[in-house]
Enzyme design. Structure first.
Site, PDB file in Angstrom:
ATOM      1  N   TYR A  67       0.831  -1.206   0.000  1.00 50.14           N
ATOM      2  CA  TYR A  67       0.000   0.000   0.000  1.00 50.14           C
ATOM      3  C   TYR A  67       0.868   1.259   0.000  1.00 50.14           C
ATOM      4  O   TYR A  67       1.752   1.420   0.855  1.00 50.14           O
ATOM      5  CB  TYR A  67      -0.943   0.039   1.206  1.00 50.14           C
ATOM      6  CG  TYR A  67      -2.091  -0.959   1.135  1.00 50.14           C
ATOM      7  CD1 TYR A  67      -2.382  -1.655  -0.043  1.00 50.14           C
ATOM      8  CD2 TYR A  67      -2.878  -1.220   2.234  1.00 50.14           C
ATOM      9  CE1 TYR A  67      -3.424  -2.566  -0.100  1.00 50.14           C
ATOM     10  CE2 TYR A  67      -3.934  -2.133   2.179  1.00 50.14           C
ATOM     11  CZ  TYR A  67      -4.190  -2.798   1.009  1.00 50.14           C
ATOM     12  OH  TYR A  67      -5.232  -3.713   0.943  1.00 50.14           O
TER      13      TYR A  67
HETATM   14  N1  NAP Z   1      -7.233  -7.452  -0.024  1.00 50.69           N
HETATM   15  C1  NAP Z   1      -7.392  -6.659  -1.048  1.00 50.69           C
HETATM   16  O1  NAP Z   1      -7.121  -7.016  -2.196  1.00 50.69           O
HETATM   17  C2  NAP Z   1      -7.917  -5.267  -0.831  1.00 50.69           C
HETATM   18  C3  NAP Z   1      -8.251  -4.464  -1.935  1.00 50.69           C
HETATM   19  C4  NAP Z   1      -8.752  -3.201  -1.693  1.00 50.69           C
HETATM   20  C5  NAP Z   1      -8.905  -2.735  -0.385  1.00 50.69           C
HETATM   21  N2  NAP Z   1      -8.535  -3.525   0.666  1.00 50.69           N
HETATM   22  C6  NAP Z   1      -8.670  -3.042   2.070  1.00 50.69           C
HETATM   23  O2  NAP Z   1      -9.969  -2.528   2.265  1.00 50.69           O
HETATM   24  C7  NAP Z   1      -9.884  -1.191   2.751  1.00 50.69           C
HETATM   25  C8  NAP Z   1     -11.087  -0.410   2.328  1.00 50.69           C
HETATM   26  O3  NAP Z   1     -11.130  -0.327   0.901  1.00 50.69           O
HETATM   27  P1  NAP Z   1     -11.759   0.924   0.195  1.00 50.69           P
HETATM   28  O4  NAP Z   1     -11.042   2.156   0.638  1.00 50.69           O
HETATM   29  O5  NAP Z   1     -11.859   0.620  -1.248  1.00 50.69           O
HETATM   30  O6  NAP Z   1     -13.200   0.906   0.906  1.00 50.69           O
HETATM   31  P2  NAP Z   1     -14.597   1.537   0.525  1.00 50.69           P
HETATM   32  O7  NAP Z   1     -15.324   1.663   1.827  1.00 50.69           O
HETATM   33  O8  NAP Z   1     -15.250   0.774  -0.549  1.00 50.69           O
HETATM   34  O9  NAP Z   1     -14.255   2.990  -0.058  1.00 50.69           O
HETATM   35  C9  NAP Z   1     -13.757   3.977   0.787  1.00 50.69           C
HETATM   36  C10 NAP Z   1     -13.790   5.308   0.065  1.00 50.69           C
HETATM   37  O10 NAP Z   1     -15.127   5.723  -0.159  1.00 50.69           O
HETATM   38  C11 NAP Z   1     -15.248   7.111   0.074  1.00 50.69           C
HETATM   39  N3  NAP Z   1     -16.100   7.262   1.275  1.00 50.69           N
HETATM   40  C12 NAP Z   1     -16.066   6.523   2.412  1.00 50.69           C
HETATM   41  N4  NAP Z   1     -17.002   6.922   3.276  1.00 50.69           N
HETATM   42  C13 NAP Z   1     -17.664   7.944   2.694  1.00 50.69           C
HETATM   43  C14 NAP Z   1     -18.727   8.769   3.114  1.00 50.69           C
HETATM   44  N5  NAP Z   1     -19.301   8.599   4.302  1.00 50.69           N
HETATM   45  N6  NAP Z   1     -19.165   9.731   2.256  1.00 50.69           N
HETATM   46  C15 NAP Z   1     -18.573   9.891   1.052  1.00 50.69           C
HETATM   47  N7  NAP Z   1     -17.545   9.144   0.593  1.00 50.69           N
HETATM   48  C16 NAP Z   1     -17.092   8.163   1.415  1.00 50.69           C
HETATM   49  C17 NAP Z   1     -13.845   7.625   0.327  1.00 50.69           C
HETATM   50  O11 NAP Z   1     -13.295   7.916  -0.942  1.00 50.69           O
HETATM   51  P3  NAP Z   1     -12.844   9.363  -1.437  1.00 50.69           P
HETATM   52  O12 NAP Z   1     -11.439   9.522  -1.008  1.00 50.69           O
HETATM   53  O13 NAP Z   1     -12.994   9.252  -2.896  1.00 50.69           O
HETATM   54  O14 NAP Z   1     -13.746  10.374  -0.802  1.00 50.69           O
HETATM   55  C18 NAP Z   1     -13.146   6.403   0.882  1.00 50.69           C
HETATM   56  O15 NAP Z   1     -11.757   6.410   0.710  1.00 50.69           O
HETATM   57  C19 NAP Z   1      -8.546  -0.681   2.216  1.00 50.69           C
HETATM   58  O16 NAP Z   1      -8.057   0.420   2.936  1.00 50.69           O
HETATM   59  C20 NAP Z   1      -7.698  -1.905   2.395  1.00 50.69           C
HETATM   60  O17 NAP Z   1      -7.287  -2.011   3.755  1.00 50.69           O
HETATM   61  C21 NAP Z   1      -8.061  -4.781   0.456  1.00 50.69           C
END
Ligand code: NAP
Length: 371
Positions: A67
């Site tokens: 990351y």
């Molecule tokens: N194992 C794997 O292959 C894998 C892959 C991906 C992720 N992950 C893990 O999963 C975690 C979460 O993934 P993700 O960041 O994609 O999760 P997500 O919950 O699908 O997306 C989070 C994003 O959505 C937006 N957001 C969140 N809450 C919001 C709200 N209340 N209002 C408006 N926008 C909101 C923000 O983006 P903006 O910055 O655009 O506002 C935030 O960064 C990662 O940090 C990582 O630890 C693992």
């Protein structure tokens, strides 16, 4: 720490799989710690997010060596070095991603890379043990026995506490767990997989396998990278608005491009309708839906702003009544394809299989998780 800033539901801990590890029902994802990829948070914001999550009662942090090119791990390591409290946190990180182009053994799941990767993560996280060590993804090459025995050795020497598998086929997990039981290796306590209202493919195989074999599901991207936050409008199939999606779409990442379909936009419409009916933010409703699915112990949330985190941490307190839950379930239900149609259709289950008699299927893991 003041108790008034705590969110009680966050510290109603769940056991991770068939283990003694207690984790919060929402884990803090830290893939967005660091600005290297163009859509994350700078260090001071990341530290504020971390502080707020811990203060609210959360204990489970998800990072990976890959990351933001290692910056995510460094930001977490710096935080605990400065603030203390590392032992109260459950720190999970991952190996697999190649960090040295041109060196085939500086990535993947072979023993040489696992040992290289664990030392790098411990150094960046400024700790002498990892609570949970994930294989980030199946590399399609390394024998499973090599992965599982190497991880078992790392548990035995105290560098890691528990083992998890991320982004693997269900058959891979089932064989790894079965071999672990037979060989006396450490068992897999959790599977980390993409799971949200718009990505439900794991309901066919992974969730039933996890329930059967004693591992928990920890969903990632539960808001589909923000699509389910409700903040985007569509122009054709393209997302418009402030945030990660406009920055990543059209860049050829298949994991992102698959989001922009007519079906997914229709699911967003249903979510918005349900959110209006419940008078709750769509992000909270989408998260509340995931956290209550069978097998899910802890959902890995992402936030780049404090107000997003604050809102999302309240998702556990959102109740979805049956009528709204049915609407959400129907919107993105995976297609009933072969052979699952045999297991979930009354024509077969109560007709052909049980001769018209009523058979109560216990224990619960025998029930398909799909619906
Ligand atoms: N194992 C794997 O292959 C894998 C892959 C991906 C992720 N992950 C893990 O999963 C975690 C979460 O993934 P993700 O960041 O994609 O999760 P997500 O919950 O699908 O997306 C989070 C994003 O959505 C937006 N957001 C969140 N809450 C919001 C709200 N209340 N209002 C408006 N926008 C909101 C923000 O983006 P903006 O910055 O655009 O506002 C935030 O960064 C990662 O940090 C990582 O630890 C693992």
């Amino acid at each position: 720490m003041t108790t008034t800033n705590r969110i009680d539901s966050l510290s109603r801990y769940h056991l991770l799989g068939r283990s003694g590890l207690r984790v919060s029902p929402l884990a803090l994802g830290t893939m967005t710690f660091g600005t290297e990829w163009g859509w994350g948070s700078p260090k001071d914001t990341a530290h504020r997010l971390l502080a707020r999550y811990l203060e609210a009662g959360g204990n489970f942090l998800d990072t990976a060596d890959g990351y933001t090119n290692g910056t995510s791990e460094e930001i977490i390591g710096d935080y605990f070095a400065k603030q203390g409290g590392r032992d109260g946190a459950v720190i999970a990180t991952k190996f697999t991603v190649n960090t040295s182009p041109g060196d085939p053994n500086a990535g993947g799941n072979g023993r040489k890379n696992i040992h290289r990767a664990v030392e790098g993560s411990l150094r960046r996280l400024k700790t002498d043990y990892l609570d949970l060590y994930w294989m980030h993804a199946w590399d399609g090459i390394t024998p499973m026995e090599e992965v599982m025995s190497t991880l078992t050795d790392l548990v035995r020497v105290g560098k890691i506490r528990y083992i998890g598998l991320s982004d693997v086929p269900a058959w891979y997990f089932a064989r790894a767990q079965t071999l672990a039981e037979r060989e006396g290796w450490e068992r897999v306590v959790a599977l980390q997989l993409e799971y949200s209202l718009v990505e439900r493919n794991i309901e066919r195989e992974h969730i039933p396998a996890a329930l059967e074999l004693g591992a928990s599901i920890t969903p990632w991207s539960p808001l589909a990278s923000g699509l389910l936050s409700g903040k985007y409008t569509r122009e054709g199939l393209v997302a418009k608005g402030e945030g990660r999606l406009p920055a990543v779409q059209g860049r050829g990442n298949p994991g992102m491009e698959k989001l922009f379909t007519e079906k997914n936009w229709r699911i967003v419409d249903t979510l918005m309708e349900v959110a209006r009916e419940l008078d709750k933010p769509p992000a909270q409703v989408a998260l509340a839906w995931v956290t209550r699915r069978p097998g899910v112990a802890s959902t890995i949330i992402g936030a780049t702003k404090l107000e997003q985190l604050e809102a999302n941490l309240r998702a556990l307190d959102v109740e979805i009544p049956e009528a709204q839950s049915a609407k959400l379930d129907a919107a993105g239900r995976p297609e009933l394809v072969h052979p699952y149609i045999f297991f979930e259709n009354a024509f077969f289950t109560s007709g052909m299989f049980t001769g018209g008699t009523s058979v109560r299927a216990e224990p619960t893991w025998f029930r398909p998780a799909v619906r």
